[in-house]
Design a protein around this motif. Sequence first.
Motif, short mmCIF file in Angstrom:
data_model
loop_
_atom_site.label_atom_id
_atom_site.label_comp_id
_atom_site.label_asym_id
_atom_site.label_seq_id
_atom_site.Cartn_x
_atom_site.Cartn_y
_atom_site.Cartn_z
N PHE A 1 39.79 56.73 37.44
CA PHE A 1 40.32 55.98 36.30
C PHE A 1 41.12 54.78 36.79
O PHE A 1 41.02 53.68 36.26
CB PHE A 1 41.18 56.90 35.44
N SER A 2 41.94 55.01 37.85
CA SER A 2 42.76 53.94 38.41
C SER A 2 41.89 52.84 39.00
O SER A 2 42.16 51.66 38.82
CB SER A 2 43.70 54.51 39.48
N VAL A 3 40.81 53.25 39.71
CA VAL A 3 39.90 52.27 40.29
C VAL A 3 39.26 51.43 39.19
O VAL A 3 39.13 50.21 39.30
CB VAL A 3 38.83 52.97 41.15
N GLU B 1 39.05 46.32 36.30
CA GLU B 1 39.23 45.57 35.06
C GLU B 1 40.14 44.38 35.28
O GLU B 1 39.85 43.26 34.82
CB GLU B 1 39.80 46.49 33.99
N ASP B 2 41.27 44.59 36.01
CA ASP B 2 42.17 43.49 36.33
C ASP B 2 41.45 42.42 37.15
O ASP B 2 41.64 41.21 36.93
CB ASP B 2 43.38 44.00 37.12
N VAL C 1 48.04 44.56 38.43
CA VAL C 1 48.64 43.22 38.55
C VAL C 1 49.92 43.17 37.73
O VAL C 1 49.92 43.41 36.52
CB VAL C 1 47.66 42.14 38.09
N LYS C 2 51.01 42.83 38.42
CA LYS C 2 52.33 42.76 37.80
C LYS C 2 52.82 41.31 37.66
O LYS C 2 53.48 40.96 36.68
CB LYS C 2 53.32 43.57 38.64
N VAL C 3 52.50 40.47 38.65
CA VAL C 3 53.00 39.09 38.69
C VAL C 3 51.86 38.14 39.06
O VAL C 3 51.10 38.41 40.00
CB VAL C 3 54.15 38.93 39.71
N ILE C 4 51.75 37.04 38.32
CA ILE C 4 50.91 35.89 38.70
C ILE C 4 51.84 34.72 38.93
O ILE C 4 52.51 34.24 38.02
CB ILE C 4 49.89 35.53 37.61
N LEU D 1 45.83 41.55 30.79
CA LEU D 1 46.26 42.36 31.94
C LEU D 1 47.34 43.32 31.45
O LEU D 1 48.44 42.90 31.11
CB LEU D 1 46.78 41.45 33.06
N VAL D 2 47.02 44.61 31.45
CA VAL D 2 47.84 45.60 30.75
C VAL D 2 49.25 45.70 31.32
O VAL D 2 50.22 45.87 30.57
CB VAL D 2 47.14 46.98 30.77
#
Length: 733
Positions: free
Chosen positions: A23-25, A30-31, A72-75, A93-94
Motif C-alpha cells: 500500500f505504501s509503495v 502515486e506521489d 512527499v512533505k516539502v517541495i 499530494l496527500v
Amino acid sequence: MSNKRAKAHSLLFMFMFLFVQNFSVSQVDEDLELLLSFKSSINDPFGFLSNWNSSTPLCMWNGITCNSFSRVKVIDLVEKNISGIISSSIFHLVEIETINLSNNQFSGEIHSDLVSSVSLRYFNLSNNHLTGEVPKCSISLKILDLSDNLLSGKISPQIGVCSNLQELDLGGNNLVGRIPSAISNISKLQILTLACNKLTGQIPRALSKMKSLKWISFGNNNFSGEIPQELVDLVSLSYLDFADNNLSGQIPSSLGNLTNLQHLLLFSNKLTGLLPRSIFDLKRLIELDLGDNYLFGEIPKLIIKLRSLEILYLFFNNFTGKIPNGLASLPRLHVIDLASNSLVGEIPSLICNITSIVLIVLSDNNLSGIIPPCLGNISKSLAVLDLWKNSVHGPIPETFSQDCGLRILNFHGNKLEGSLPQSLANCRNLGMVDIGNNKLNSTFPYWLDTLPELQVLGLRSNKLRGVLNSSKTIHRFPKLRILDLANNEFTGPLPEGIIKNMKAMINLKEQKSSFQYMHGIYYYPYYINLTVKGIYIELYEILTTFASIDLSNNNFHGEIPSVIGKLSSLRGLNLSHNSLSGHIPTSMGNLTSLEWLDLSSNMFTGQIPNELIDMTFLTFLNLSNNQLTGPIPQGKQFNTFENGSYEGNLALCGFPLLKACNNDGRKQSPSFLKEADDSETKISFGWKVVLIGYGCGLIFGVVVGYVTFKNGEPKWFVTLYRVKYHRKGRRCS
C-alpha cells in the motif's frame, strides 16, 4: 495449541506487513506520478529537475523532502528560473505540508484545486508572473504568500474561510476594490500584507477583531478616510504601515496605546494637525516615519522619551521652530531626516553626541549659523550629511577624521565661504560632493581626484578660480560621471588631462547596472542641480549610466581637445559662455549617447562637422552666437532643430535657416537672392502653418500651466524636477 496460535499470528503479521508495504509503495508511486505531471507542464532551463525520473528514488529528487513514510512533505524550488504553468497535480499530494516556488517565472492562474490540499500548511509563490484572482485556500493553510505577482480583481469575502491562516501576503499585485470585512474572521492571523496594490475605500474597522495581528502592511494603495480609532484594540501590533495612501485627518491619539508598536509608517498621506503627545509614550518604537504629510507645529521636546528610536523621518511637512536638543539624548538614533520643513535657528552642536548617527538630512529649511565643527568628529559613522538649501554660512569644518565614512555630502545652496577642506580627502567612500551655489573663493581642490568612489562632483555657482592643470595622480576621477563646474571664474584651456582620464564616462551603457540608480546608504538618492537641455533643474534619481559635463560660464579659452570624443557615454555636454575657439572637433561625432550639446556663446569657427549627424539621441543643440560658416548638416536629428540652435552665426546656411547654400556649400550671394525669394514663396504657406501651430501651442501651454499650478503642484513635475521623496524599503513594481 499455542504453537498453532503463534504460527497464525505470525502469518497474520506477515500478511499485514506485506499489505502495508504494498500500500505504501502504491502511495509513493502515486506521489511520483503527480510530480512527473507537474514537471511536464514547466520549463527547467538549468536542469535542476534532471533527476526527477523513475530511476531515481523519489526522496532523493532535487528540491523534495519526504516524511518518515517516504511521502512527499516539502517541495522547495526557490529561485531556479523555472517557468510555465503550475499543474494542479501538486495539490493532490496527500502529505504535502510546504510548497515554495517563489522567485521563478511561473505564469497563468493558480488552480482552484488548492482548496483540496488537506495537509498543506505553507504555500509560497511570491515573485512570479501569476495572474487571475486570489484563489480559495485550504482550511489547514497557515502561511499563504502570493506577493509580487500579477493577481487582479477583488479580494473575495471567501478569504474569511481560511480561518487557520497565520500569515497572508498578497502585496505587489494589481488587486482592486475594498478589503472585505470577512477578513476579520481569520482570528489567528498574525501577519497581513496587502501593500503595493490598487485597493480603495476606508481601512476596515473590523480589523480591531483580529487580536492576534502583529504586522499590518497596507502601504502603496489608494485607501482614503481617517485612521480608525479602533486600532487601539490590537495590543499585539508591532508593525503598522499605512504609507503612500490618501489618508486624511489627524493621527489618532489612541495609537499611543499600542505599547508593543515598533514601526509606525504613515508617510505620503494627507494627514494634518499636531503630533499627538501619546505617540511619545511608545517606549518600544524603533522607526517613526511621518514624512510627506501636512503636519505642523514644533517638533515636541517629548521626543526625548523615545529611547528606542533608531529612525526618524519627518520630511516634507510644515514643522516650525528649532531642532529639539532632545534628539541628542536618544542613544540608538542613526537616521534623522527633517528635510523640507520650516525649521529655523542653528544646527545644534549637541547633535554630535549621537555617536551612532548614520544619516543627517536637514535640507530645504531656514537654518542659519555655522556648521558645527564637531560634525567632522562623528564622520566615522556618519554616511550622509545633507544641508541643501539653507542659509548656513562661514567655512566648512576642517575636522573630517582619518576614518571618515561619509558617502554623500550636500551643502548646495547655502552661504559657505573659503575653500573645500582638504581633510575631506580622508573620506574615501565619498560618492557625491555638491557644494554648488555657495561663496567658495579658492582654486580647484585637486585632491578630489584621488577619491576612488567619487561619482558626482558639483561646484557650480561659486567664485572658484585659476587654471585646471593636470595633477600627479595617475588615475584621476576613476568613477566620476557628473562634473559640474559651471558659473565660476576658471581660466586657461580645457583640462585635457582630466577629460581623458574619466574612465567611468566610457561604455557605461555596457554595464549590467544600466537601470539602477545612484544612491547611498538607506537608499538615500544622489540628486544634484544641473542644466539639462537648457533648463536648470534638480535632477533626482540619477541612473548609474548617466554622465554629463558642464563647464559653462567660465573663462576657458583655446580649442576643445579631440580626446573628448572618447567619452562615449556622455549624455550631456555644456561648454557655453566661454572664450573657446577653433573648429568643433570631428571626434565629437563619437559621442553617440549625447542627448544635449551646448557650445553657444564662444568663438568657434569653421563648419559644423557632418560627423555630428551620428548623434541620433541628440534632442537639444545650441551652437548660437559663434562664428561658424557653411552648410548646416542635414538628416537624422539635425532635421528636428530650429533656428534658435544656430542664430548669431551670420555665415551659416541651409535648413532650418531661410538662407540657402550654393552647391559648393557657400552662402548664396546677392545675385541669387531672387531665386531664394522664389523658394521662400513656395514654402511660405508651410511656415505660416508652423507659426500658427507654435502660437496656439504656446497659448494652450500657458493656460494649462497656470490652471495646473494654481490648483496644486503636479505630482509628475515634482517627481521629475524636485527631490520629492526620500524613499526606502519596499518599492512597488
